[in-house]
Enzyme design. Structure first.
Site, PDB file in Angstrom:
ATOM      1  N   PRO A   2      11.200  34.429   9.007  1.00  0.00           N
ATOM      2  CA  PRO A   2      10.828  32.954   8.908  1.00  0.00           C
ATOM      3  C   PRO A   2      10.871  32.581   7.402  1.00  0.00           C
ATOM      4  O   PRO A   2      10.355  33.328   6.824  1.00  0.00           O
ATOM      5  CB  PRO A   2       9.495  32.847   9.525  1.00  0.00           C
ATOM      6  CG  PRO A   2       9.169  33.869  10.517  1.00  0.00           C
ATOM      7  CD  PRO A   2      10.158  35.064   9.901  1.00  0.00           C
ATOM      8  N   GLU A   3      11.280  31.248   7.105  1.00  0.00           N
ATOM      9  CA  GLU A   3      11.237  30.696   5.846  1.00  0.00           C
ATOM     10  C   GLU A   3       9.839  29.830   5.721  1.00  0.00           C
ATOM     11  O   GLU A   3       9.209  29.786   6.782  1.00  0.00           O
ATOM     12  CB  GLU A   3      12.501  30.014   5.596  1.00  0.00           C
ATOM     13  CG  GLU A   3      13.508  30.956   5.786  1.00  0.00           C
ATOM     14  CD  GLU A   3      15.023  30.416   5.465  1.00  0.00           C
ATOM     15  OE1 GLU A   3      15.112  29.402   4.906  1.00  0.00           O
ATOM     16  OE2 GLU A   3      15.989  30.823   6.222  1.00  0.00           O
ATOM     17  N   HIS A  96       4.357  42.665  24.010  1.00  0.00           N
ATOM     18  CA  HIS A  96       4.281  43.102  22.823  1.00  0.00           C
ATOM     19  C   HIS A  96       3.146  42.579  21.691  1.00  0.00           C
ATOM     20  O   HIS A  96       3.410  42.646  20.522  1.00  0.00           O
ATOM     21  CB  HIS A  96       5.687  42.538  22.068  1.00  0.00           C
ATOM     22  CG  HIS A  96       6.900  43.120  22.613  1.00  0.00           C
ATOM     23  ND1 HIS A  96       7.503  44.383  22.814  1.00  0.00           N
ATOM     24  CD2 HIS A  96       7.904  42.301  23.541  1.00  0.00           C
ATOM     25  CE1 HIS A  96       8.660  44.403  23.493  1.00  0.00           C
ATOM     26  NE2 HIS A  96       8.743  43.456  24.104  1.00  0.00           N
ATOM     27  N   ARG A 115      10.120  43.030  17.687  1.00  0.00           N
ATOM     28  CA  ARG A 115      10.958  43.852  17.158  1.00  0.00           C
ATOM     29  C   ARG A 115      10.261  44.893  16.153  1.00  0.00           C
ATOM     30  O   ARG A 115      10.722  45.547  15.220  1.00  0.00           O
ATOM     31  CB  ARG A 115      12.229  42.939  16.084  1.00  0.00           C
ATOM     32  CG  ARG A 115      12.927  42.369  17.153  1.00  0.00           C
ATOM     33  CD  ARG A 115      13.694  41.298  16.439  1.00  0.00           C
ATOM     34  NE  ARG A 115      14.676  40.432  17.512  1.00  0.00           N
ATOM     35  CZ  ARG A 115      15.300  39.412  17.088  1.00  0.00           C
ATOM     36  NH1 ARG A 115      15.145  38.637  15.837  1.00  0.00           N
ATOM     37  NH2 ARG A 115      16.008  38.717  17.914  1.00  0.00           N
ATOM     38  N   LYS A 161      19.901  32.344 -15.177  1.00  0.00           N
ATOM     39  CA  LYS A 161      20.578  33.562 -14.446  1.00  0.00           C
ATOM     40  C   LYS A 161      22.141  33.278 -14.387  1.00  0.00           C
ATOM     41  O   LYS A 161      22.630  32.349 -14.016  1.00  0.00           O
ATOM     42  CB  LYS A 161      19.965  33.142 -13.199  1.00  0.00           C
ATOM     43  CG  LYS A 161      18.334  33.433 -12.909  1.00  0.00           C
ATOM     44  CD  LYS A 161      17.904  34.800 -13.092  1.00  0.00           C
ATOM     45  CE  LYS A 161      16.385  34.883 -12.812  1.00  0.00           C
ATOM     46  NZ  LYS A 161      15.904  36.496 -13.106  1.00  0.00           N
TER      47      LYS A 161
END
Length: 286
Positions: A2-3, A96, A115, A161
């Site tokens: 997730p962001e 789960h 997962r 960068k």
């Protein structure tokens, strides 16, 4: 994983439904859920039992709880499918559900992770640039929604960068919270191809890109984040639906909302990138 918008939705849910409650007991039923806690599940359960949850906090994609015991944080790694659910004690236990914390009023805080890439880990707190964060999060930069986010400092860091701009956006030590989805969305809004070299971008271009990052995350947050399956949910089990509004990510061969050109998918850093070949032209390599 997730962001920022998805993690912030979970954080707000925990602030509303878990903060202020005491932990009566903790049960760990899968070792992978506590693999980042070196002392093991029994130690984590024993140390959490009897504590009161004081706050739910976040920096970028990183989420943690603090307690009435000073210098202690529970860092929650959501991984790709981790869910933090606050459920009535009588609710059926999810298949789960690998960690269950019984709260003082009979509700349960459950960590559900199909997962098993996520998990819980206890750690200490340190002060970094005026803010207290878990020691494991100390290297993470501020995110665009942080009130102390210094846009001009980040503009300078990005322009220092000599690598692709998308790679820089994904570098959590430069700017945090951005993952593959929102990087593609922000680059589309800015009209930039992800392989443009960051050091070659002007300050106004980088500022515009950061404004796009902030805007797309704010919009996603307003509707609960982005979800492509049932594995992202907030603490009440509700999925986000910003995916309906995505302009680039996941839209291969669909028309660009700006110019109508078919969007393309390319490989970048072992993941898929989506862009408009007309609005976001690839740079010419010398």
């Amino acid at each position: 994983m997730p962001e920022l918008p998805e993690v912030e939705v979970v954080r707000r849910g925990l602030a509303d439904h878990a903060v202020g409650r005491a932990i009566d007991s903790v049960e760990v039923t899968h070792p992978r859920a506590v693999r980042r806690h070196a002392a093991g599940g029994a130690d984590l359960a024993a140390r959490l039992t009897g504590l009161r949850i004081d706050s739910a906090q976040r920096r970028g994609k990183y989420l943690w709880l603090t307690f009435d015991e000073p210098d202690l944080a529970l860092v929650v790694h959501l991984g790709m499918s981790g869910q933090m659910l606050v459920q009535p004690a009588a609710a059926p236990v999810e298949k789960h559900a690998h960690i269950r914390a019984v709260l003082g009023d009979g509700a349960e805080l459950r960590f559900v992770d199909q997962r098993t890439f996520g998990g819980w880990a206890l750690g200490g707190l340190v002060e970094v640039d005026g803010t207290v964060v878990p020691d494991s999060v100390a290297h993470i930069a501020r995110d665009p929604l942080d009130p102390l986010f210094d846009r001009e400092a980040v503009v300078a860091a990005i322009r220092a960068k000599n690598t692709e701009i998308k790679r820089v956006l994904l570098d959590q030590t430069v700017i945090s919270g951005i993952g593959n989805i929102y990087a593609d969305e922000a680059l589309w809004r800015a009209g930039l191809h992800g392989t443009r070299i960051a050091a070659e971008l002007t300050r106004p271009v980088v500022r515009n890109l950061l404004d796009g990052v902030t805007a797309v995350m704010t919009e996603a947050l307003a509707v609960g984040g982005t979800s492509f399956d049932a594995l992202y949910v907030n603490v009440n089990g509700e999925s986000g639906y910003f995916s309906r509004s995505l302009a680039a990510y996941g839209r291969e061969d669909e028309p660009c909302d700006r110019c109508g050109t078919a969007l393309v998918r390319e490989q970048f850093m072992n993941r898929s990138s989506f862009s408009c070949p007309k609005c976001q032209r690839k740079p010419r390599r010398r």
